[in-house]
Write a protein that holds these residues in place. Structure first.
Motif, PDB file in Angstrom:
ATOM      1  N   ASN A 165       0.851  -1.179   0.000  1.00 19.23           N
ATOM      2  CA  ASN A 165       0.000   0.000   0.000  1.00 19.23           C
ATOM      3  C   ASN A 165       0.892   1.236   0.000  1.00 19.23           C
ATOM      4  OD1 ASN A 165      -2.630  -1.334   0.211  1.00 19.23           O
ATOM      5  ND2 ASN A 165      -1.894  -1.993   2.218  1.00 19.23           N
TER       6      ASN A 165
ATOM      7  N   VAL B 297      -6.784   1.365   5.478  1.00 26.89           N
ATOM      8  CA  VAL B 297      -6.950   0.425   4.370  1.00 26.89           C
ATOM      9  C   VAL B 297      -8.029  -0.569   4.780  1.00 26.89           C
ATOM     10  CG1 VAL B 297      -5.818  -1.204   2.819  1.00 26.89           C
ATOM     11  CG2 VAL B 297      -4.479   0.638   3.871  1.00 26.89           C
TER      12      VAL B 297
ATOM     13  N   ILE C 225     -10.940  -2.973  -2.014  1.00 30.22           N
ATOM     14  CA  ILE C 225      -9.914  -2.335  -1.186  1.00 30.22           C
ATOM     15  C   ILE C 225     -10.164  -0.834  -1.214  1.00 30.22           C
ATOM     16  CG2 ILE C 225      -7.454  -1.897  -0.878  1.00 30.22           C
ATOM     17  CD1 ILE C 225      -8.473  -4.898  -2.895  1.00 30.22           C
TER      18      ILE C 225
ATOM     19  N   TYR D  37      -9.012   2.950   0.304  1.00 30.71           N
ATOM     20  CA  TYR D  37      -8.079   3.804   1.023  1.00 30.71           C
ATOM     21  C   TYR D  37      -8.826   5.033   1.535  1.00 30.71           C
ATOM     22  CZ  TYR D  37      -4.431   1.129  -1.348  1.00 30.71           C
ATOM     23  OH  TYR D  37      -3.628   0.124  -1.806  1.00 30.71           O
TER      24      TYR D  37
END
Length: 296
Positions: free
Chosen positions: A47, A113, A124, A126
């Motif tokens: 990440n 995350v 996913i 952010y």
């Protein structure tokens, strides 16, 4: 290691860097992610925060002060992530600013995350919260590596990346010594919709696209059909990369880019940088959907 599981898939997530390391089929044990062989490349799906790519001279300037950050930032190697939310189908990992981060990145932030397992799809997300009393500046991105070939009867060059729309985009070339963008571009599409994976496709480092029409890519095998769909609607830039001759391909959604060779190094002027005002939150998601034919 933390896990999420349903009747089709198991996810394994390492707390260091909040990194997704495995996507496994429950019924047939197929592994869809690169195994992180350190002799080739030790990553699985780093990440990227608070920058994407390389900084010119390894540093940026903010308010006339220079700060040093490694390629792709510090989050991917951080042991300070904590579980901030969890349920049977999702896990959220959060990294909070500290004295250590403030020394190299002068902003107070909360970076999260979130992994969600929804049938045969992994989402996913952010999130970046501004915990400072001023505007903060950052980039964020994903770096997941997918196993190629997936089956023992295949080779790497049996695989294509198929884009949802015909493309005219060219890759922006990097200086192999510095990791910075040059002014040169190059055509890499084998047809308007496909890039064919070969052992030497990444001899000039990552393929980087700034103006794709597509927001979905399918990783497909000539012998076994479509393997997975990768959706990145929230990200303006895309990187595609592998080590030369390695058995994986990374599909990388980015909000941000490496510096160019003529960069001013001023963070506020950096291409793709996000300016997030006090008390605001930034969110961006990408998804990986495994085709069900590979889960039986």
């Amino acid at each position: 290691m933390f896990t999420l599981e349903n009747t089709l898939l198991t996810l394994s997530i390492h707390p260091t860097g909040a990194e997704l390391q495995k996507i496994s089929a429950v019924k047939n044990n197929l592994e869809f992610m690169w195994n992180g062989n350190p002799d080739v490349w030790s990553g699985h799906a780093p990440n990227l925060f608070p920058i994407v790519g390389e900084l010119k001279e390894g540093r940026f300037l903010y308010d006339h002060t220079a700060y040093n950050l490694p390629r792709h930032g510090f989050a991917r190697h951080s042991d300070a992530f904590e579980i901030s939310d969890k349920s049977s189908n999702h896990l959220t990992f959060t990294l909070l600013y500290s004295e250590e981060t403030l020394a190299v990145y002068p902003f107070k932030f909360e970076f999260s995350v979130k992994y969600e397992l929804i049938v045969n799809r992994i989402k996913i997300t952010y999130s970046v919260k501004n915990r400072d009393d001023k505007t903060i500046y950052f980039s964020v991105g994903g770096h997941p590596a997918f196993k190629c070939p997936l089956y023992p009867d295949e080779n790497y060059d049996d695989y294509n990346l198929r884009f949802e729309h015909p493309e005219t985009s060219q890759t922006h070339l990097l200086n192999l010594k510095t990791g910075l963008f040059t002014s040169k571009t190059e055509t890499v599409f084998n047809s308007p919709e496909t890039i064919h994976l070969t052992a030497h496709l990444f001899d000039k480092d990552a393929l980087v696209f700034k103006d794709l029409k597509s927001r979905k890519i399918t990783l497909e095998s000539k012998k076994h059909g479509a393997i997975l769909d990768f959706n990145f609607e929230d990200f303006p830039f895309l990187g595609i990369w592998a080590k030369p001759n390695a058995n994986f391909v990374c599909i990388e959604p980015w909000q941000g880019l490496a510096d160019s060779e003529n960069s001013s190094q001023i963070l506020k002027e950096k291409e793709g940088i996000v300016a997030l005002e006090k008390d605001k939150t930034y969110n961006a998601s990408y998804t990986i959907q495994i085709h069900e034919s590979h889960l039986v």
